[in-house]
Design an enzyme around this catalytic site. Structure first.
Site, short mmCIF file in Angstrom:
data_model
loop_
_atom_site.label_atom_id
_atom_site.label_comp_id
_atom_site.label_asym_id
_atom_site.label_seq_id
_atom_site.Cartn_x
_atom_site.Cartn_y
_atom_site.Cartn_z
N TRP A 136 -8.60 2.19 4.65
CA TRP A 136 -9.58 1.81 6.27
C TRP A 136 -9.43 0.12 5.91
CZ3 TRP A 136 -14.44 5.33 7.72
CH2 TRP A 136 -13.90 6.74 7.97
N THR B 115 3.28 1.76 7.85
CA THR B 115 2.76 2.17 8.12
C THR B 115 2.41 3.44 8.51
OG1 THR B 115 1.66 -0.12 9.19
CG2 THR B 115 1.36 0.17 6.82
N THR C 85 -2.24 3.72 -1.40
CA THR C 85 -3.37 4.15 -0.15
C THR C 85 -4.10 5.22 -0.45
OG1 THR C 85 -3.30 5.43 2.22
CG2 THR C 85 -1.36 5.18 0.66
N TYR D 109 3.33 9.99 5.44
CA TYR D 109 2.94 8.24 4.86
C TYR D 109 2.89 8.41 4.04
CZ TYR D 109 -0.04 4.08 4.69
OH TYR D 109 0.09 3.47 4.53
N GLY E 260 2.37 -8.82 7.92
CA GLY E 260 1.02 -7.78 8.52
C GLY E 260 0.08 -8.14 8.63
N ALA F 248 5.06 -2.33 3.94
CA ALA F 248 5.90 -0.33 4.30
C ALA F 248 6.02 -0.35 5.39
CB ALA F 248 4.17 0.44 4.25
N1 NAP Z 1 -4.10 -0.42 7.12
C1 NAP Z 1 -4.16 0.56 6.34
O1 NAP Z 1 -5.39 1.08 6.73
C2 NAP Z 1 -4.01 0.84 5.12
C3 NAP Z 1 -4.29 1.69 4.33
C4 NAP Z 1 -3.83 2.04 2.87
C5 NAP Z 1 -2.84 1.23 2.14
N2 NAP Z 1 -2.16 0.32 2.84
C6 NAP Z 1 -1.41 -0.35 2.98
O2 NAP Z 1 -1.67 -1.22 2.89
C7 NAP Z 1 -0.72 -2.43 2.96
C8 NAP Z 1 -0.19 -3.96 3.88
O3 NAP Z 1 -0.90 -2.95 4.75
P1 NAP Z 1 -0.80 -4.04 6.65
O4 NAP Z 1 -2.22 -3.03 6.78
O5 NAP Z 1 -0.84 -5.50 6.22
O6 NAP Z 1 0.24 -2.30 6.51
P2 NAP Z 1 1.27 -3.80 8.56
O7 NAP Z 1 0.23 -4.65 8.97
O8 NAP Z 1 2.00 -2.82 8.57
O9 NAP Z 1 2.35 -4.54 7.87
C9 NAP Z 1 3.70 -3.87 6.85
C10 NAP Z 1 4.55 -5.19 7.14
O10 NAP Z 1 5.83 -4.90 6.80
C11 NAP Z 1 7.32 -5.35 7.28
N3 NAP Z 1 8.25 -3.67 6.72
C12 NAP Z 1 8.28 -2.44 7.95
N4 NAP Z 1 9.09 -2.08 7.39
C13 NAP Z 1 9.91 -3.93 6.04
C14 NAP Z 1 10.98 -3.35 6.16
N5 NAP Z 1 12.02 -2.90 5.63
N6 NAP Z 1 11.24 -4.17 5.32
C15 NAP Z 1 10.21 -5.39 4.58
N7 NAP Z 1 9.16 -5.70 5.46
C16 NAP Z 1 9.26 -4.29 6.25
C17 NAP Z 1 6.13 -4.76 8.65
O11 NAP Z 1 7.22 -4.86 10.09
P3 NAP Z 1 7.36 -5.10 11.31
O12 NAP Z 1 5.70 -4.97 11.51
O13 NAP Z 1 8.97 -5.79 12.06
O14 NAP Z 1 7.45 -3.91 10.97
C18 NAP Z 1 5.36 -5.57 8.64
O15 NAP Z 1 5.00 -6.57 9.50
C19 NAP Z 1 0.74 -1.34 3.02
O16 NAP Z 1 1.78 -1.26 1.86
C20 NAP Z 1 0.06 -0.33 2.95
O17 NAP Z 1 0.42 1.08 3.64
C21 NAP Z 1 -3.11 -0.38 4.29
#
Ligand code: NAP
Length: 285
Positions: A150, A65, A104, A128, A10, A63
């Site tokens: 963000w 997301t 988050t 979410y 991710g 997650a």
């Molecule tokens: N992005 C934001 O703005 C934000 C803000 C606050 C908190 N967060 C938290 O920060 C963390 C990282 O975020 P990110 O932006 O890196 O998210 P991301 O790019 O969506 O990466 C999440 C990864 O989890 C994988 N995933 C989904 N379902 C899964 C499963 N059942 N088993 C194993 N892996 C799975 C996804 O794979 P696929 O792509 O193949 O589905 C993706 O590679 C998350 O926990 C998110 O809730 C993010």
């Protein structure tokens, strides 16, 4: 230190893996997992992967997301964000590992007007946010929860990349002025994760870049950094946005990084410095 990473492909995970590889002096041995080789919803697979690697820490980034998708796919959201976390915590318990769960700003209702502290009562409005809070509730007191907001980095798609693309085009662009938060640049977040994990911290921490602003103000800032005309950015209200967006967005989701401050951990830099640095990196391609 042996760290098992979930969500390793991710946005945060890709850069985390790159940072560890480029900094061997950290002494971190990484087991990189993502959906293709470890579905966190599969309890047996989680158990055997964790038992094979024997990590000291699981940095749990995986997650569902996609916030609007979560509104339609409630069971899937809870399955990944809550049951997946439960599976990891149970596997960690079996091998004596700790879990660092990335959470988050969406766990708060966004109706406040002063920055949310780690001890403030969550009240998520979206599926979410509710499912991520459910994941937090699976975490043991000695584990670590890092709430961020963000998030924007080099890999994957994010709103900063969209803003840069729009800046390089022509005409007016519209962003909401009534949703306020703090950007978090992935490279800063990773350093905080590693600092807290390697110093064996537990409990809840908020970790965002310093400063806060609306999406409209962020877009103007990005246009300035790109060298585009910021007056092309028009302020609109959330009511004027596309009504197909199913999940409610928090109006105010600034997180006070109080626990970092009180434990004298390194603060993340101000967003102006970090977002400007990321824009420069992205422009270099
Ligand atoms: N992005 C934001 O703005 C934000 C803000 C606050 C908190 N967060 C938290 O920060 C963390 C990282 O975020 P990110 O932006 O890196 O998210 P991301 O790019 O969506 O990466 C999440 C990864 O989890 C994988 N995933 C989904 N379902 C899964 C499963 N059942 N088993 C194993 N892996 C799975 C996804 O794979 P696929 O792509 O193949 O589905 C993706 O590679 C998350 O926990 C998110 O809730 C993010």
């Amino acid at each position: 230190m042996k760290i098992l990473l979930t969500g390793g492909r991710g946005q945060v995970g890709s850069e985390f893996a790159e940072y560890v590889e480029q900094n061997p002096s950290l002494g971190i041995e990484l087991c990189l997992t993502d959906l293709h080789n470890l579905d966190i919803c599969d309890r047996n697979q989680v158990r055997s992967t964790v038992e094979d690697f024997q990590p000291q820490w699981i940095v749990h980034l995986a997650a569902l997301t996609a916030v609007d998708l979560c509104e339609d796919e409630v069971d899937l959201a809870y399955s990944v964000n809550a049951i997946g976390t439960r599976n990891l915590v149970q596997a960690a318990e079996a091998v004596g590992a700790k879990v660092c769960y990335i959470s988050t700003d969406y766990v708060f209702d966004g109706e406040g007007s002063t920055p949310y502290r780690e001890w403030d009562k969550p009240n998520p409005k979206s599926v979410y946010g509710k499912s991520k809070l459910a994941g937090e509730q699976e975490i043991r007191p000695s584990d670590l929860i890092i709430r961020t907001s963000w998030v924007m980095g080099k890999y994957g798609s994010n709103i900063l990349k969209t803003m840069i693309r729009l800046a390089q085009g022509e005409g007016e662009v519209k962003f909401v002025g009534d949703q306020v938060g703090s950007p978090t640049v992935v490279s800063d977040l990773i350093k905080t994760i590693i600092e807290l994990v390697t110093s064996d911290q537990g409990g809840v921490f908020h970790a965002t870049n310093g400063g806060s602003l609306s999406w409209f103000q962020l877009c103007k800032f990005v246009f300035q950094e790109v060298g585009a005309d910021p007056s092309r950015v028009i302020e609109i209200s959330s009511e004027q946005l596309d009504s197909s967006r199913k999940a409610p967005r928090p109006k105010f989701s600034v997180l006070d990084n109080m626990a970092l401050r009180l434990t004298k951990a390194n603060p993340l830099p101000d967003y102006r410095e970090s977002v400007a640095g990321l824009v420069e990196t992205l422009l270099k391609g």
